[in-house]
Design a protein around this motif. Structure first.
Motif, PDB file in Angstrom:
ATOM      1  N   THR A  41       0.462   0.621  10.878  1.00  0.00           N
ATOM      2  CA  THR A  41       1.342  -0.425  10.341  1.00  0.00           C
ATOM      3  C   THR A  41       2.594  -0.567  11.198  1.00  0.00           C
ATOM      4  OG1 THR A  41       0.490  -0.164   8.103  1.00  0.00           O
ATOM      5  CG2 THR A  41       2.697  -1.098   8.298  1.00  0.00           C
ATOM      6  N   ASP A 157      -3.535  -6.104   8.796  1.00  0.00           N
ATOM      7  CA  ASP A 157      -3.267  -4.728   8.366  1.00  0.00           C
ATOM      8  C   ASP A 157      -4.131  -4.396   7.148  1.00  0.00           C
ATOM      9  OD1 ASP A 157      -2.268  -2.215   8.141  1.00  0.00           O
ATOM     10  OD2 ASP A 157      -0.158  -2.808   7.946  1.00  0.00           O
ATOM     11  N   GLU A 158      -5.216  -3.701   7.397  1.00  0.00           N
ATOM     12  CA  GLU A 158      -6.173  -3.305   6.357  1.00  0.00           C
ATOM     13  C   GLU A 158      -6.584  -4.492   5.470  1.00  0.00           C
ATOM     14  OE1 GLU A 158      -5.499   0.374   4.357  1.00  0.00           O
ATOM     15  OE2 GLU A 158      -4.326   1.194   6.019  1.00  0.00           O
TER      16      GLU A 158
HETATM   17 MG   LIG Z   1      -0.585   1.231   7.196  1.00  0.00          MG
END
Ligand SMILES: [Mg+2]
Ligand SMILES: Nc1ncnc2c1ncn2[C@@H]1O[C@H](COP(=O)(O)OP(=O)(O)O)[C@@H](O)[C@H]1O
Length: 234
Positions: A41, A157-158
């Motif tokens: 992140t 992000d994910e």
């Molecule tokens: Mg993360």
């Protein structure tokens, strides 16, 4: 399109990212794997300009994010784990709102609906309030926003955490289409299987460092999982 040069981030004594060197070209999809806390992140937020680097540079389209905040933001789209939308507005109204913010000229309703359809939402659904949407549907609105903006770089992000396998598969197909259009994509994910399927390059991050770089074509699912687990054990 997207480049990190000696990109480093520290919080006091703690090194969240140790001088990362990374390049993602147009049409490539780089998957960042790694345990929680590895620095995935942080890497994405440095490219977004949400976080300032301690040293090194984050470049988008050759421009430094730190000195060209506006120009670089125009080139990119960002999809976090949960795409932020207005629950009381429909998918179409959300897209119209964000598209108007992102661009000087506004698209016609037909064009916006066409984008949502390309992102996998049926025309019946686009008029429904977003509060009734599944997570996968909200992610599709996020993809439509990236398309509306004609983003050349996509940061994820994910995005598929918590999606069921079908939704996750549909999401992968959308990324595939964006790759073909020459979008450069950087995606943090825990999904080893889909990294191999949709990625062109895979990096394993640990304690703020890229400890392995693999070409998705050159590695089998089994080998990728083995390499990943080996690094987690060391
Ligand atoms: Mg993360
Ligand atoms: N604002 C902050 N202050 C202090 N430490 C932070 C801050 N942001 C992130 N970190 C730390 O940096 C490390 C990397 O975090 P992160 O990039 O979120 O990892 P990942 O996304 O791979 O799970 C973690 O140990 C996290 O606690």
């Amino acid at each position: 399109m997207l480049q990190a040069v000696g990109l480093r981030k520290t919080y006091g004594e703690f090194v969240a990212l140790h001088g990362l060197d990374l390049e993602v070209r147009a049409g490539e999809l780089f998957c960042l794997l790694g345990a929680n806390g590895a620095g995935k992140t942080t890497t994405i937020q440095l490219f977004l300009g949400f976080v300032e680097p301690t040293a090194g540079r984050a470049l988008i389209g050759g421009l430094d994010v730190a000195t060209h905040a506006l120009e670089t933001k125009r080139l990119l789209a960002y999809i976090p784990e949960n795409v932020m939308l207005y629950p009381q507005l429909s998918g179409l109204e959300n897209l119209r709102y964000f598209q108007t913010l992102a661009s000087a000229e506004s698209l016609s309703e037909a064009a916006l609906v066409a984008l949502l359809e390309r992102a996998g939402l049926s025309s019946a659904v686009v008029h429904r309030r977003v509060e009734s949407y599944s997570k996968g549907m909200r992610q599709k609105v996020g993809i439509a926003m990236a398309m509306a903006k004609n983003a050349r770089v996509l940061l994820l992000d994910e995005p598929t955490s918590g999606l069921d396998p079908k939704a996750s598969n549909e999401f992968s197909a959308l990324l595939e289409a964006l790759k073909v259009e020459g979008v450069a994509i950087l995606m943090a994910t825990h999904d080893i299987f889909r990294s191999k399927e949709v990625g062109t390059h895979i990096g394993i991050m640990k304690h703020g460092q890229l400890v392995a770089r693999l070409s998705a074509d050159d590695v089998s699912h089994t080998d990728l999982e083995r390499v990943y687990l080996q690094h987690m054990h060391d």
